[in-house]
Design a protein around this motif. Structure first.
Motif, short mmCIF file in Angstrom:
data_model
loop_
_atom_site.label_atom_id
_atom_site.label_comp_id
_atom_site.label_asym_id
_atom_site.label_seq_id
_atom_site.Cartn_x
_atom_site.Cartn_y
_atom_site.Cartn_z
N VAL A 184 43.51 38.65 26.01
CA VAL A 184 42.42 39.50 26.48
C VAL A 184 41.75 38.08 27.44
N PRO A 185 40.98 36.88 26.69
CA PRO A 185 39.99 36.22 27.92
C PRO A 185 41.74 35.27 29.06
N MET A 186 43.03 35.24 28.70
CA MET A 186 43.22 34.58 29.20
C MET A 186 44.34 35.40 30.28
N VAL A 187 44.32 36.88 30.63
CA VAL A 187 45.00 37.71 31.27
C VAL A 187 43.30 38.04 32.59
N VAL A 188 41.91 38.19 31.39
CA VAL A 188 41.49 38.37 32.57
C VAL A 188 40.82 37.11 33.58
N TRP A 189 40.52 35.78 32.79
CA TRP A 189 41.06 34.55 33.94
C TRP A 189 41.73 34.55 34.88
N CYS A 190 43.10 35.23 34.89
CA CYS A 190 44.06 35.16 35.39
C CYS A 190 43.37 35.72 37.08
N LEU A 191 43.30 37.18 36.33
CA LEU A 191 42.88 38.35 37.32
C LEU A 191 41.36 38.29 37.91
N VAL A 192 40.72 37.34 37.68
CA VAL A 192 39.46 37.25 38.01
C VAL A 192 38.77 37.00 39.28
N VAL A 222 44.11 37.87 45.76
CA VAL A 222 45.53 38.58 45.29
C VAL A 222 46.66 36.99 45.10
N LEU A 223 46.40 36.06 45.32
CA LEU A 223 47.17 35.06 46.24
C LEU A 223 46.09 34.37 44.91
N GLY A 224 44.83 34.26 45.03
CA GLY A 224 44.03 32.99 43.30
C GLY A 224 44.99 33.70 42.04
N VAL A 225 45.08 35.70 42.31
CA VAL A 225 45.78 35.57 40.71
C VAL A 225 46.92 34.93 40.86
N PHE A 226 47.92 35.39 41.54
CA PHE A 226 49.32 34.45 41.34
C PHE A 226 49.03 32.80 41.10
N THR A 227 47.91 32.58 41.91
CA THR A 227 47.90 31.49 41.16
C THR A 227 47.06 30.47 39.85
N GLU A 228 46.52 31.40 39.58
CA GLU A 228 46.55 30.94 38.10
C GLU A 228 47.04 31.34 36.96
N THR A 229 47.64 32.63 37.57
CA THR A 229 48.67 33.09 36.66
C THR A 229 50.16 32.77 36.33
N VAL A 230 50.51 31.39 37.18
CA VAL A 230 51.25 30.77 37.31
C VAL A 230 50.88 29.14 36.97
N ALA A 231 49.46 28.71 36.69
CA ALA A 231 49.20 27.70 36.50
C ALA A 231 48.96 27.16 34.64
N LEU A 238 40.51 38.30 42.06
CA LEU A 238 40.49 39.47 42.94
C LEU A 238 39.13 40.10 43.28
N PRO A 239 38.10 39.98 42.00
CA PRO A 239 37.09 40.34 42.46
C PRO A 239 36.35 39.75 42.72
N SER A 240 36.20 38.31 42.46
CA SER A 240 35.59 37.40 42.76
C SER A 240 35.47 37.41 44.06
N ALA A 241 36.88 37.70 44.98
CA ALA A 241 37.32 37.21 46.49
C ALA A 241 36.62 39.01 47.18
N VAL A 242 36.91 40.15 46.59
CA VAL A 242 36.55 41.14 47.05
C VAL A 242 34.16 41.46 46.98
N PHE A 243 34.39 40.86 45.80
CA PHE A 243 32.65 40.87 45.45
C PHE A 243 31.98 39.29 46.59
N ALA A 244 32.58 38.76 46.98
CA ALA A 244 32.10 37.48 47.43
C ALA A 244 32.65 38.04 49.40
N GLY A 245 33.17 39.12 50.21
CA GLY A 245 33.20 39.18 51.00
C GLY A 245 34.52 38.70 51.70
#
Length: 457
Positions: free
Chosen positions: A86-94, A110-119, A96-103
């Motif tokens: 779960v922690p790794m999944v959250v770290w890879c997905l976060v 989505v690009l951030g999710v892709f980047t963290e998932t690969v790295a 998206l909500p980070s961008a949404v809540f920051a406006g």
């Protein structure tokens, strides 16, 4: 930049496929990750709209995953998600909500999710597939040790001649050359992003070799007693001229000595807790860090300016992130802002960058993704078995994860090799149940041959 840069970068994916075609899958994974991290160019990456930068991390992780699907799909088919993922999944997905809540536009999230998932996510997932038991984790520890030995001649060459190999081979220096000077000598970089990364890796190889030697898990390499090779790596660690990396290495040495001589694991538990305590103290605890500055001034006064800047930046960033505390600001918009009392914000530590970009949710997920595997493993195995020839290499990897997180307090240098260990350790921890059940039912003496069989399984 020489033509060898694109040749190596774009040729690495087919090279990884060749490794899988010629070697057992686990060995191919080791060669791919270690080879990339040690020898590929430190290039910022090729950019394709809508995709993460094509760096050596991207080439390696995607190349290994693609090759696994083609050559070893049965390993992928056997994968089952577990709660500790779960922690790794959250770290890879976060992102998206980070961008949404920051406006910010969702596509950036989505690009951030892709980047963290690969790295982060892919190395972790690959570790779950290939390094999920004691025998395979031992092979990973040996790989780190041998990787350090292979790198040592290049490190010593740059200690003597200055960091030139990357420039000679790839046509450019990967970092500010002025930062390589230390006293009357140089801090080697070889093909990594910074001298700190080299020093940290050589220190990790030293500790892996020390655990293999102290537990008698590995006695010789090519007829050379392993103790001499460990000493060579230890001397090389000193010559890397990185005080922080050397201190972490010596702390790791102390941890192994405490386990071997004192039969206690408290130093290892302390290493796992240390970065968490620091982060809590610097944020909700309100600790200014003045005590640490005073100590550093006595030990290494030449590092005072750098450390003071880092800590001032942390204090300012903690104050600035309050309005985006849960999911962060997605972008690190505070960089370069003036700090009250002088100076500008320069974030160096991975933890403070994660807090600023992904908030408490992201920082917590990243910290647990690194430290939880180590904690689960050491908690599952009794200290009396930590120096067993098959358990000790995994203990070494636990120590390396703890030290890596400690390094992330002051630096932000991703190394996917650590994520391979993080992916496998929680599953290997479950082998302890079988071993302890045999001890309970048969008694320690009668259980020894059964335990030996279970540990090798």
């Amino acid at each position: 930049m020489t033509p060898l840069v694109p040749i190596m970068m774009f040729g690495w994916v087919p090279a990884v496929m060749l490794f899988f075609a010629m070697l057992p899958p686990r060995r191919a994974v080791l060669v791919a990750f270690l080879g990339a991290w040690l020898f590929l160019p430190q290039y910022n990456g090729y950019y394709i709209p809508g995709l993460p930068a094509y760096t050596k991390t991207f080439a390696t992780c995607v190349g290994v995953m693609f090759s696994t699907v083609i050559f070893d799909f049965s390993s992928v088919a056997r994968f089952r998600p577990r709660w500790f993922d779960v922690p790794m999944v959250v770290w890879c997905l976060v992102p998206l909500p980070s961008a949404v809540f920051a406006g910010i536009e969702a596509k950036e999230g989505v690009l951030g999710v892709f980047t963290e998932t690969v790295a982060w996510g892919l190395p972790y997932f690959i570790g779950r597939l290939y390094f999920s038991d004691l025998a395979s984790l031992r092979e990973l520890a040996i790989g780190v040790f041998v990787g350090g030995l292979v790198y040592t001649p290049l490190v010593l060459l740059e200690v003597r001649l200055s960091p030139q190999l990357h420039s000679w081979v790839y046509g450019f220096h990967q970092h500010d050359f002025t930062q390589t000077r230390r006293g009357d000598g140089f801090r080697p970089m070889v093909f990594m992003q910074h001298g700190l990364a080299v020093a940290t890796f050589i220190g990790a190889a030293t500790l892996a070799g020390l655990a293999l030697w102290m537990s008698k898990s590995l006695r010789t390499i090519k007829g050379i007693p392993i103790v001499w090779l460990v000493l060579v790596l230890l001397v090389t660690s000193v010559l890397c001229k990185s005080v922080g990396a050397l201190v972490l290495t010596l702390v790791g040495v102390l941890a192994f000595i405490s386990v071997r001589k004192l039969r206690t694991g408290w130093v290892v538990y302390g290493l796992i807790a240390m970065p968490v305590v620091y982060m809590l103290a610097r944020t909700v605890g309100g600790w200014s860090g003045k005590d640490l500055l005073d100590v550093v001034e006595l030990i290494a006064p030449d590092r005072m300016t750098s450390l003071r800047t880092r800590m001032s930046s942390e204090t300012a960033l903690w104050a600035g992130v309050q309005s985006d505390l849960f999911f962060g600001g997605s972008r690190f918009r505070w960089v370069g802002e003036e700090i009250a009392g002088g100076g500008r914000i320069i974030p160096d530590g991975l933890w403070i960058i994660a807090l600023g970009k992904r908030g408490i949710v992201g920082l917590t997920a990243m910290t647990l993704a690194i430290l939880l595997p180590a904690f689960l493993f050491v908690k599952s195995w009794p200290v009396s078995l930590w120096m067993h020839p098959l358990v000790a290499p995994s203990i070494a990897l636990c120590v390396l994860l703890a030290l890596y997180m400690a390094d992330c307090v002051s630096n932000a240098m991703l190394n996917p090799i650590y994520m391979l260990a993080a992916g496998g350790l929680p599953l290997a921890a479950q082998q302890a149940r079988t071993v302890m059940a045999n001890i309970a039912s048969l008694g320690a003496t009668r259980a020894r041959p059964v335990i030996a069989r279970d540990l090798k399984a």
